[in-house]
Motif scaffolding. Structure first.
Motif, PDB file in Angstrom:
ATOM      1  N   ILE A  53       0.746  -1.063   0.109  1.00 22.61           N
ATOM      2  CA  ILE A  53      -0.060   0.050  -0.154  1.00 22.61           C
ATOM      3  C   ILE A  53       0.755   1.207  -0.146  1.00 22.61           C
ATOM      4  N   HIS A  60       0.202   6.662  -8.059  1.00 23.69           N
ATOM      5  CA  HIS A  60      -1.319   7.433  -8.263  1.00 23.69           C
ATOM      6  C   HIS A  60      -1.474   8.146  -9.579  1.00 23.69           C
ATOM      7  N   GLY A  70      -3.912   6.964   1.870  1.00 21.53           N
ATOM      8  CA  GLY A  70      -3.368   5.433   1.542  1.00 21.53           C
ATOM      9  C   GLY A  70      -2.155   5.221   2.298  1.00 21.53           C
ATOM     10  N   ILE A 125      -9.693  -0.095   4.553  1.00 24.17           N
ATOM     11  CA  ILE A 125      -9.473  -0.462   3.364  1.00 24.17           C
ATOM     12  C   ILE A 125     -10.831  -0.120   2.514  1.00 24.17           C
ATOM     13  N   ILE A 126     -11.959  -0.574   2.925  1.00 27.24           N
ATOM     14  CA  ILE A 126     -13.092  -0.234   2.447  1.00 27.24           C
ATOM     15  C   ILE A 126     -13.346   1.255   2.436  1.00 27.24           C
ATOM     16  N   PHE A 128     -11.027   3.717   2.444  1.00 25.55           N
ATOM     17  CA  PHE A 128     -10.011   4.033   1.393  1.00 25.55           C
ATOM     18  C   PHE A 128     -10.744   4.066   0.003  1.00 25.55           C
ATOM     19  N   VAL A 129     -11.066   2.948  -0.403  1.00 25.82           N
ATOM     20  CA  VAL A 129     -11.702   2.418  -1.673  1.00 25.82           C
ATOM     21  C   VAL A 129     -12.881   3.239  -1.916  1.00 25.82           C
ATOM     22  N   ALA A 130     -13.584   3.247  -1.014  1.00 23.91           N
ATOM     23  CA  ALA A 130     -15.092   4.147  -1.167  1.00 23.91           C
ATOM     24  C   ALA A 130     -14.957   5.314  -1.458  1.00 23.91           C
ATOM     25  N   SER A 132     -12.099   7.311  -2.559  1.00 20.77           N
ATOM     26  CA  SER A 132     -11.401   7.560  -3.474  1.00 20.77           C
ATOM     27  C   SER A 132     -11.877   7.113  -5.033  1.00 20.77           C
ATOM     28  N   PRO A 133     -12.871   7.362  -5.300  1.00 19.63           N
ATOM     29  CA  PRO A 133     -13.198   6.866  -6.821  1.00 19.63           C
ATOM     30  C   PRO A 133     -12.415   7.525  -7.835  1.00 19.63           C
ATOM     31  N   LEU A 136      -9.981   5.046  -9.049  1.00 18.33           N
ATOM     32  CA  LEU A 136     -10.442   3.757  -9.895  1.00 18.33           C
ATOM     33  C   LEU A 136     -10.557   4.331 -11.194  1.00 18.33           C
ATOM     34  N   SER A 139      -7.044   5.243 -13.020  1.00 19.42           N
ATOM     35  CA  SER A 139      -6.584   4.166 -13.355  1.00 19.42           C
ATOM     36  C   SER A 139      -6.904   3.647 -14.643  1.00 19.42           C
TER      37      SER A 139
END
Length: 157
Positions: A53, A60, A70, A125-126, A128-130, A132-133, A136, A139
């Motif tokens: 991580i 990024h 992160g 983790i959930i 962080f992912v939720a 920072s769209p 996604l 990338s």
């Protein structure tokens, strides 16, 4: 002749019965060692995941101008892994002593402590992912420009 070789101290002692040895002692020690090694693998995995991580922060996409949060999550994984090493080493030696003394009682606090730590890290983790769209989508846009294939999905033009 043997009468003269015996000391008066040993004759006056009361007979001490030897302590009954646990027949499963070796098996218990081996199980304790396997458990310890399993916790070590878990600690190495946590520290490794934390380092992944931390290192992925450098990759990024350019759409995100700030490094984000992160790195804090990666640092938490690494610290929990390091804490796991220290706590399970202490627990291993405590259980080893208890097995030798035949006084072992399982402690639920370690299971609860590490379960709580993993739940908190998983929630991180959930989160962080939720939250920072952009990571996604950015990338996917980088992948699209590199490969030359247009990504088609929900909300894509």
């Amino acid at each position: 002749m043997l009468f003269f070789l015996k000391s008066p101290v040993t004759e006056s002692k009361t007979s001490i019965t030897p302590k009954k040895v646990n027949p499963n002692r070796v098996r218990d020690h081996l199980a304790n060692e396997r458990t310890y090694l399993s916790w070590m693998r878990t600690a190495i995995a946590l520290m490794g995941f934390g380092m992944v991580i931390l290192r992925l922060r450098a990759f990024h996409p350019p759409l995100v101008p700030r490094p984000g949060y992160g790195w804090k999550l990666g640092l938490m994984f690494a610290l929990v892994g390091l804490l796991t090493v220290f706590l399970t080493t202490a627990h291993y030696f405590t259980v080893r002593r208890d097995i030798d003394e035949d006084t072992y009682e399982p402690a639920d606090r370690w299971v609860l402590l590490f379960s709580l730590a993993i739940v908190i890290l998983g929630a991180g983790i959930i989160y962080f992912v939720a939250t920072s769209p952009d990571l996604l989508i950015g990338s996917m846009m980088t992948f699209e420009s590199t490969v030359g294939v247009r990504w088609v999905g929900v909300g894509a033009n």
